[in-house]
Design a protein around this motif. Structure first.
Motif, short mmCIF file in Angstrom:
data_model
loop_
_atom_site.label_atom_id
_atom_site.label_comp_id
_atom_site.label_asym_id
_atom_site.label_seq_id
_atom_site.Cartn_x
_atom_site.Cartn_y
_atom_site.Cartn_z
N GLU A 115 -19.98 0.52 -12.69
CA GLU A 115 -19.70 0.07 -14.06
C GLU A 115 -20.14 1.10 -15.08
O GLU A 115 -19.44 1.35 -16.06
N ARG A 116 -21.33 1.71 -14.86
CA ARG A 116 -21.79 2.76 -15.78
C ARG A 116 -20.83 3.95 -15.77
O ARG A 116 -20.52 4.50 -16.82
N ALA A 117 -20.38 4.34 -14.56
CA ALA A 117 -19.46 5.47 -14.46
C ALA A 117 -18.13 5.14 -15.15
O ALA A 117 -17.56 5.98 -15.86
N ALA A 118 -17.64 3.91 -14.97
CA ALA A 118 -16.38 3.50 -15.60
C ALA A 118 -16.54 3.49 -17.12
O ALA A 118 -15.62 3.92 -17.85
N GLU A 123 -15.47 6.08 -22.38
CA GLU A 123 -15.94 6.73 -23.61
C GLU A 123 -15.42 8.16 -23.71
O GLU A 123 -14.99 8.59 -24.79
N ASN A 124 -15.47 8.90 -22.60
CA ASN A 124 -14.94 10.27 -22.60
C ASN A 124 -13.45 10.27 -22.91
O ASN A 124 -12.95 11.13 -23.64
N CYS A 125 -12.73 9.32 -22.33
CA CYS A 125 -11.29 9.21 -22.56
C CYS A 125 -11.01 8.96 -24.04
O CYS A 125 -10.14 9.61 -24.65
N GLU A 126 -11.74 8.04 -24.63
CA GLU A 126 -11.52 7.72 -26.05
C GLU A 126 -11.83 8.92 -26.95
O GLU A 126 -11.09 9.22 -27.88
N ARG A 127 -12.93 9.63 -26.66
CA ARG A 127 -13.27 10.83 -27.45
C ARG A 127 -12.20 11.90 -27.30
O ARG A 127 -11.80 12.54 -28.28
N ALA A 128 -11.72 12.11 -26.06
CA ALA A 128 -10.70 13.13 -25.82
C ALA A 128 -9.39 12.77 -26.54
O ALA A 128 -8.73 13.64 -27.12
N SER A 171 -8.15 13.48 -16.30
CA SER A 171 -9.22 13.15 -15.34
C SER A 171 -10.02 11.91 -15.74
O SER A 171 -10.47 11.17 -14.88
N SER A 172 -10.18 11.64 -17.04
CA SER A 172 -11.02 10.53 -17.48
C SER A 172 -10.25 9.25 -17.71
O SER A 172 -10.82 8.17 -17.62
N CYS A 173 -8.98 9.34 -18.05
CA CYS A 173 -8.20 8.16 -18.44
C CYS A 173 -7.31 7.69 -17.28
O CYS A 173 -6.09 7.76 -17.36
N ARG A 174 -7.87 7.26 -16.23
CA ARG A 174 -7.08 6.79 -15.08
C ARG A 174 -6.79 5.34 -15.20
O ARG A 174 -7.46 4.52 -15.63
#
Length: 174
Positions: A115-118, A123-128, A171-174
């Motif tokens: 869950e932490r990794a997801a 968050e990385n996906c949203e920032r990107a 890579s982040s938004c799967r």
């Protein structure tokens, strides 16, 4: 009283004390039970052996005790497990419970980690994606270079940033 008489008196008192101590120790020793347990080990106790101990395994009784004075063993069904089997069953049950708790704890820990990794990926996906929108909108993007100077991205730098941002999104938004 002469010294010889005093010595005899002390010797008599001393021998009386020794005799009394000997009687006390034999009386104490006679209050002990001695029997052979199911494993073959010899047991000593001031209490009678557990119910169900065969008479031939009882090696010594207190002096006032007879086989008739011994409480009759409770009727134990033949299918009932002995106290040793109950203890083994209890230990097995505790072990199984501990293993199940450990497994549940590990699963909960793994789930929390996933869950932490997801959450971090989201968050990385949203920032990107926000950065990609800024790049696509044509907003001027400034960076600090290795010399500590501020520089504005040109078209070539913007294209490189868009490509890098798209790789992060992939890579982040799967």
């Amino acid at each position: 009283m002469t010294s010889v008489q005093a010595r005899r008196l002390v010797a008599a008192a001393f021998s009386s004390v020794v005799v009394l101590m000997g009687l006390a120790s034999t009386a104490e020793a006679q209050t002990q039970w001695k029997w052979r347990d199911a494993n073959g080990a010899i047991q000593y106790s001031d209490r009678p052996p557990p119910p169900g101990t065969p008479e031939q395994f009882i090696l010594a009784r207190p002096s006032g005790s007879r086989a008739a004075n011994r409480p009759a063993p409770a009727a134990v069904p033949a299918s009932a497990p002995s106290s040793e089997l109950k203890q083994v069953d209890e230990l097995d049950a505790r072990k199984r419970k501990a293993e199940a708790e450990e497994k549940a704890r590990q699963q909960a820990q793994k789930k929390a980690e996933e869950e932490r990794a997801a959450k971090a990926r989201a968050e990385n996906c949203e920032r990107a994606r926000a950065y990609q929108r800024s790049l696509n909108d044509g907003i001027r993007i400034a960076r600090t270079n290795a010399n500590g100077e501020r520089e504005i991205l040109d078209d070539k730098g913007r294209a490189a940033e868009m490509q890098r941002t798209q790789e992060i999104i992939d890579s982040s938004c799967r």
